[in-house]
Scaffold this motif. Structure first.
Motif, PDB file in Angstrom:
ATOM      1  N   THR A   1       4.516  -0.281   0.831  1.00  0.00           N
ATOM      2  CA  THR A   1       4.425   0.406   2.128  1.00  0.00           C
ATOM      3  C   THR A   1       4.904  -0.471   3.276  1.00  0.00           C
TER       4      THR A   1
ATOM      5  N   SER B   1      -7.431   3.537   4.772  1.00  0.00           N
ATOM      6  CA  SER B   1      -7.618   3.243   6.194  1.00  0.00           C
ATOM      7  C   SER B   1      -8.725   4.108   6.775  1.00  0.00           C
ATOM      8  N   LYS B   2      -8.705   5.381   6.399  1.00  0.00           N
ATOM      9  CA  LYS B   2      -9.705   6.320   6.921  1.00  0.00           C
ATOM     10  C   LYS B   2     -11.097   6.003   6.369  1.00  0.00           C
TER      11      LYS B   2
ATOM     12  N   HIS C   1      -0.127   7.577   0.538  1.00  0.00           N
ATOM     13  CA  HIS C   1      -1.400   8.285   0.691  1.00  0.00           C
ATOM     14  C   HIS C   1      -2.574   7.326   0.465  1.00  0.00           C
TER      15      HIS C   1
ATOM     16  N   LEU D   1      -4.603   0.971   9.699  1.00  0.00           N
ATOM     17  CA  LEU D   1      -3.505   1.238   8.765  1.00  0.00           C
ATOM     18  C   LEU D   1      -2.452   0.137   8.840  1.00  0.00           C
ATOM     19  N   SER D   2      -2.248  -0.372  10.051  1.00  0.00           N
ATOM     20  CA  SER D   2      -1.232  -1.420  10.225  1.00  0.00           C
ATOM     21  C   SER D   2      -1.600  -2.703   9.483  1.00  0.00           C
TER      22      SER D   2
ATOM     23  N   ILE E   1      -2.853  -2.733   6.453  1.00  0.00           N
ATOM     24  CA  ILE E   1      -2.921  -2.463   5.015  1.00  0.00           C
ATOM     25  C   ILE E   1      -1.509  -2.414   4.437  1.00  0.00           C
ATOM     26  N   ARG E   2      -1.328  -3.095   3.346  1.00  0.00           N
ATOM     27  CA  ARG E   2      -0.058  -3.047   2.627  1.00  0.00           C
ATOM     28  C   ARG E   2      -0.363  -2.622   1.193  1.00  0.00           C
TER      29      ARG E   2
ATOM     30  N   GLN F   1     -10.408   2.469  -2.363  1.00  0.00           N
ATOM     31  CA  GLN F   1     -11.319   2.266  -1.239  1.00  0.00           C
ATOM     32  C   GLN F   1     -12.513   1.398  -1.637  1.00  0.00           C
TER      33      GLN F   1
ATOM     34  N   ARG G   1      -2.607   4.206   1.352  1.00  0.00           N
ATOM     35  CA  ARG G   1      -2.749   3.462   2.612  1.00  0.00           C
ATOM     36  C   ARG G   1      -3.526   4.296   3.633  1.00  0.00           C
ATOM     37  N   ARG G   2      -3.141   5.559   3.746  1.00  0.00           N
ATOM     38  CA  ARG G   2      -3.770   6.417   4.753  1.00  0.00           C
ATOM     39  C   ARG G   2      -5.254   6.670   4.438  1.00  0.00           C
TER      40      ARG G   2
ATOM     41  N   ARG H   1      -3.811  -9.635   6.371  1.00  0.00           N
ATOM     42  CA  ARG H   1      -3.622  -8.206   6.105  1.00  0.00           C
ATOM     43  C   ARG H   1      -4.117  -7.900   4.699  1.00  0.00           C
TER      44      ARG H   1
END
Lengths: 154, 774, 271
Positions: free
Chosen positions: B531, B236-237, B230, B243-244, B246-247, B267, B232-233, B218
């Motif tokens: 997170t 991920s994008k 935010h 997302l799952s 990413i910590r 990023q 994490r989100r 991970r």
């Protein structure tokens, strides 16, 4: 280059580049309590004592610090055995984000070694190499005064 | 005032000894093996098109692993603003673009085995730029022949006005009543234009991020952020990574002030780690922070008010032009707050119109910064009412007291204008502004100094006053949560997504939990924020943590308390209503028996009907009770040189019940110090071509201890019934005070008003000269 | 290029020998070399073991070793008449930790120099002592006119006459840790009530440093009570380059005002 540095009373073998600064060498060898805030000698986050005098470790070539006594904030007190100054910073509420605090504590230490009873002006002048963006310095100056009072008693 | 045992006490900040002894770890203090280091290559031009990038020489260097740029990275439109989803900031950014929109925009990034190699390789990147005519003046941004910064494929994720084809990053317009009616009722009108300038947050810890894969594959992101969830989100994008997997871990953070509410490095580091399966580090240098992170949005505010000779304001018209810089991060919400956090304060005005526009320019990017538009708005409004009072010979403090919003009152602005969209109707439950004003007047000796122009040689003194309100979170949007579990020695784990960036939120939230549970602060083991381990929180912004997370923590602790009582009842064979919780124990007064927390949890874990005493709770708020603030400044001006010195600065804040008065004071003192420097010495200086010239602490001057005036700060407590133990927010509000208070004090001293901040000595000198000629 | 190397020595002769190689730079301990590209040099010579950190006083003269830091000059100022203009200037230069690193010799070796140092040294008519190829004693102006004096040579000391004087050092800063936009160093002796041997030096100007000779001529022999502000101001003609930070015309006007004030303050300041 290789050398042995005297850090917090211990001889530490180090490796460093020709033009490397003490800040980098210290951080590379685990002394991460020395913070990097600007690398131009303006913020004081990387302040250490060199033979007892506060200096910005980002402005000292490691090669010129061989043989000198280097003191980081952990050299004056630790979590388990804090120095009075560190306790006073806590009590006064002088620690917000804490990034400038190691430098501030050392600048205070150096000041009080030379001048155990500083005036407000002398405190402010002594801290003129340490930037803090969180506190407005009010509680830091208070912490220095507290430290001076407590250190006189003990 | 309520009687509390831990709330309202200046408990020691729980992480402060660790910080003062250098134990605490910030992002760059975590050791990682096989770390890759990055160096970003920036555009030297304010506006340019990259025709080609030649990275071959850099890639050929020993130790260089990769070079990222527009030719080899994903182009996913997003905003770097770390806001709730969907973000109110336009999607106008990709990781690497072929258009450079400001001097400092990123063209490429070197990935290398050491920082030294990365820096060397950065000089071996050859970018073929087609230099374009830059747009450096926000006033002409919307003109038909102005350069266009963004393509029309850029879009807003929420239904708001966004027209990149006109360089319009955001527009807000609200109004009520009838301005022409207000004009006809007015005996005179006051119409002025005020300028708020660029500013840098100057958190002493620069922006830093480290990424690596853990042993389960991970992606872990350790980052100096105000918004871990935010991060994490958005990562991920942008990286198209689940997302799952990413910590995000937020360790100690060395100050934020809004600057770290921005997701623009995570990023990049994540991309490197995902691609090369190796840990990656990005830490900005100070010049990079100044130039290429985020800034306070400069705002030009035209303010028009109609006034009757009695002092009644018949209308208010505010026209705010916000310079968003190259990207639209927070362009809509900061703009909205220029009105939303400012205009409700004077709620007696019946006819009101607010038009705000945020425009793109080829200058550094604006973002969140403590005060968030309110600072820019109050700069104008506080000077404007000073002008009105002087014209009518009215007492300014009394004028404010007569006109400001009171307990039980509302303002139409609350409903009309939220953060970017329509707002929420709300009534004021607590307001200590009058006491704040009185304290500030008394401490500065107002009535013996105002209009007295006390002279000493070439120097003359003046005093000024300003007032402000802010909010406590974003109503109907912000959500926070906490989870707790109890351990058998009577301690509690308190896990929160709330993000302590040096503010002391870990401490005050632990105080809230301890108060609710009638236990000691040292029984709280705080974890924030991770997170994986802590529940969701929007993060540290909008002055939300004390109020919203505080409520979540209180609610969570109350649930824990219920479980504790339930177990105690079983142990003591009591009926519920006979039990009280006190001093880490549950007491049955009738039977004169008690059981300690430790015994209760030991019983719950080991003895009978075993279960884990644990709970979680979240809070979503429907209102945003404003804290109130007043401040007075005394300045001394050298009438021959224009040099200015702030002699004394007095502040008072109504933040409801201060959970920790010492930390609350610290928030105000820090904000005021930043505000004074913003008013006097901090400024961005650009070349004719739009390059930032003063991008270091040698030339961008923030104060040292010796620059501080005499400071007096008072926390005036009120009780906010919707807040946790009566609390409201305190983090941002203080920064709204100094610029207008100092501007008003300058006028008081020399009778000249300077409409363009900062108030540097050369501006004061010129103002004095022009006044003498009149 | 061979590997870059540090040289350590406690012998001045050896130091001079090493400096014959122009790609070996002397390093005092200050900050000048820290922020420049060093990739083109062969080596750095560490000066700290050369015993050049001293302040000596002989009869009326003071000699400061080139390795003496600003902090040491201030702290060891008992050896110089208290509050000498140099000390009052260096007390506030840079910031506390930097004053522990910046040496007087290092400051003289590089351009641009600290205006807090140059103004006072010119006012004190200081001399620079060199060893090596161009060994000798030079006035500051000679030293500046011939930058190549430093080639294969080393600054070992600064020497000036220490005498009771009237002086004032003004520094124009935005914050207490700022580098001055300009400084005004005023120094004179008094012959009874009359000004003797006045020096007015303004640093930070277009010419970096300007000695205001026209003003000095006006001041010489006058009583303080005879001085006229307009006459003083008229004689301060300095210009500044287009500093975006502050308008050059403003700075030019300000130097006039601060020069007049400095003279008055110096008259009150018998050091």
């Amino acid at each position: 280059m290789k050398a042995v540095l005297k850090i917090n009373g211990t001889e530490v073998p180090v490796k460093f580049d020709f033009d490397e600064h003490l800040l980098q060498t210290l951080r590379n060898h685990g002394f991460t309590e020395v913070k990097n805030g600007c690398e131009e000698g303006e913020c004081g986050a990387c302040l250490v004592l060199l033979n007892g005098k506060p200096v910005n470790s980002c402005q000292v070539f490691t090669a010129t610090a061989i043989g000198d006594e280097i003191t980081t904030v952990k050299g004056i007190g630790t979590l388990h055995q804090p120095h009075i100054i560190q306790e006073c910073f806590v009590e006064a509420g002088a620690v917000q984000c804490g990034f400038c605090t190691p430098g501030m504590v050392l600048a205070t230490y150096a000041l009080l070694q030379d001048n155990p009873d500083p005036s407000d002006d002398e405190i402010k002048r002594a801290l003129s190499g340490n930037l803090c963006r969180c506190t407005g310095y009010v509680k830091i100056i208070d912490a220095v005064k507290r430290s001076a009072r407590k250190m006189k008693i003990t | 005032m309520k009687n509390y045992t831990i709330v309202g006490k200046s408990e020691k900040k729980i992480d402060s000894l660790s910080l003062a002894t250098g134990e605490s770890k910030f992002v760059d203090d975590f050791e990682l093996k096989n770390l890759l280091h990055c160096k970003i290559v920036y555009s030297p031009y304010a506006f340019a098109k990259i025709l080609d990038i030649d990275d071959s020489e850099a890639r050929a260097m020993t130790g260089v692993i990769d070079v990222l740029h527009f030719k080899n990275t994903k182009h996913i439109l997003h905003t770097t603003a770390g806001q709730g989803f969907p973000e109110p900031s336009p999607y106008d950014t990709v990781m690497f673009d072929h258009i450079m929109r400001f001097a400092g925009d990123r063209a490429a990034m070197i990935v290398a085995e050491s920082p030294v190699i990365a820096a060397r390789a950065a000089k071996k990147i050859f970018v073929d730029y087609q230099v374009l005519q830059p747009l450096l003046d926000p006033e002409i941004a919307m003109e038909p022949d102005a350069p266009r910064l963004h393509d029309s494929n850029r879009y807003a994720a929420i239904p708001v006005k966004y027209e990149p084809e006109r360089n319009l990053a955001a527009e807000v317009e609200i109004g009520f009543g009838d301005i022409s009616q207000g004009e006809s009722e007015a005996d005179f009108m006051i119409d002025h234009t005020y300028h708020a300038h660029y500013g840098s947050h100057c958190a002493i810890e620069p922006h830093s991020v480290k990424t690596y894969f853990d042993e389960m594959g991970r992606l872990v992101i350790v980052t100096a952020t105000q918004v871990p969830f935010h991060v994490r989100r958005i990562v991920s994008k942008v990286c198209q990574f689940p997302l799952s997997k990413i910590r995000v871990i937020k360790p100690r953070v060395g100050g934020g002030f809004g600057g770290k509410q921005e997701v623009f490095l995570e990023q990049l580091a994540a991309t490197v780690t995902i691609k090369h399966k190796q840990p990656c580090r990005i830490v900005l240098t100070r010049p990079e922070v100044f130039q290429s992170s985020r800034t306070r949005h400069p705002v030009r505010t035209r303010l028009r008010m109609g006034v009757k000779n009695t002092g009644e304001i018949t209308f208010l018209e505010m026209d705010s032009l916000l310079n968003s810089g190259a990207y639209g991060t927070h362009a809509l919400t900061v703009l909205s707050n220029c009105g939303a956090k400012v205009l409700p304060l004077f709620n007696k005005i019946k006819n009101l119109h607010f038009l705000g526009r945020s425009v793109y320019t080829n200058l550094p990017v604006g973002g969140a910064y403590r005060g968030y538009g309110a600072t820019q708005g109050y700069l104008a409004v506080n000077q404007h009412i000073d002008i009105i009072c002087r014209r009518l010979h009215l007492d300014l403090p009394q004028f404010i007291k007569d006109n400001h919003i009171k307990v039980g009152e509302t303002s139409e602005v609350f409903k009309a204008l939220g953060e970017g969209t329509e707002g929420v109707t709300q009534y004021i439950h607590s307001c200590g502004l009058d006491e704040c004003i009185d304290y500030c007047l008394h401490e500065i000796d107002w009535y013996n100094k105002r209009d007295k122009k006390i002279r000493k040689g070439d120097r003359v003194r003046g005093v000024g006053l300003s007032v402000a309100m802010q909010g406590s979170g974003i109503p109907m949007i912000d959500m926070a949560s906490a989870s707790m579990k109890m351990n058998e020695d009577g301690s509690f784990n308190l896990d929160m997504g709330a993000t302590d960036i040096g503010t002391g939120s870990d401490t005050i939230l632990a105080q809230i939990a301890a108060e609710e549970l009638s236990t000691n602060l040292d029984k709280m083991i705080v974890c924030s924020s991770d997170t994986d381990r802590t529940p969701f929180d929007v993060g540290a912004y909008a002055s939300s943590t004390t109020y919203i997370t505080g409520r979540a923590v209180k609610k969570c602790a109350a649930k824990i308390k219920e479980q504790i009582i339930q177990v105690a009842r079983e142990i003591l064979s009591s009926s519920a209503n006979e039990l009280i919780v006190q001093n880490s124990a549950v007491i049955d007064e009738k039977q004169n028996k008690s059981v300690t927390f430790s015994e209760i949890c030991t019983y719950a874990i080991y003895t009978r009907n075993q279960f884990q005493i644990a709970a979680s709770a979240s809070e979503f708020v429907e209102e945003s009770p404003p804290p109130f603030f007043a401040s007075t400044a005394e300045v001394e001006i050298d009438t021959k040189t224009g040099d200015i010195k702030v002699l004394k600065y007095v502040s008072a804040v109504d933040c409801g019940q201060a959970i920790n008065p010492q930390l609350a004071e610290g928030q105000i003192e820090g904000a005021v110090a930043n505000g004074i420097a913003y008013a006097l010495t901090e400024q961005y200086i650009f070349s004719d071509k739009g390059n930032l010239i003063n991008k270091n602490f040698k030339t961008y001057k923030i104060p040292v201890a010796a620059d501080m005036p005499e400071m007096k700060t008072k926390v005036i407590e009120s009780h906010e019934k919707t807040g946790p133990f009566g609390a409201k927010s305190v983090g941002e509000i203080g920064i709204n005070g100094p610029t207008p208070a100092i501007a008003n004090a300058i006028y008081d001293a020399i009778g000249v008003r300077i409409f363009d901040a900062p108030f540097t000595s050369d501006k004061i000198y010129r103002a004095l000269k022009s006044a003498l000629k009149l | 290029m061979s590997e870059q190397k540090w040289y350590y020595t406690n012998s001045l002769d050896e130091a001079c020998e090493l400096l014959r190689d122009h790609t070996v730079l002397p390093h005092g301990g200050g900050t000048q070399l820290n922020n420049i590209d060093l990739s083109h040099i062969h080596g750095l010579l560490c000066l700290k073991d050369l015993n050049l950190n001293y302040i000596k006083q002989t009869s009326q003269e003071v000699e400061i070793g080139s390795m003496t830091t600003y902090a040491d000059i201030v702290q060891k100022s008992t050896k110089i008449s208290t509050d000498n203009i140099l000390i009052s200037a260096l007390k506030n230069a840079a910031n506390t930790p930097l004053r522990n690193r910046i040496t007087i010799g290092g400051s003289l070796g590089f351009i641009p120099q600290w205006s807090d140092l140059i103004g006072p040294l010119l006012a004190l008519e200081a001399k620079i002592l060199l060893i090596g190829k161009n060994a000798g004693e030079y006035s500051l102006s000679q030293f500046w006119r011939h930058r190549d004096l430093l080639k294969s040579s080393l600054i070992t000391a600064v020497r000036f006459r220490d005498f009771p004087h009237h002086a004032y050092h003004y520094r124009d800063v935005k914050t207490n840790n700022d580098m001055p936009l300009f400084t005004v160093s005023t120094l004179f002796d008094m012959d009874g009530e009359r000004i003797k041997k006045p020096h007015v030096i303004i640093a930070g100007t277009r010419d970096r440093v300007s000695e205001i000779t026209e003003l000095e001529n006006y001041l010489a022999g006058k009583k303080i009570s005879e001085l006229q502000e307009s006459e003083v101001i008229r004689r301060v003609k300095v210009t500044f380059v287009g500093k975006r930070v502050t308008d050059p015309d403003y700075l030019a006007s300000k130097t006039k005002i601060e020069t007049w004030r400095s003279i008055i303050k110096a008259a009150e300041n018998r050091l």
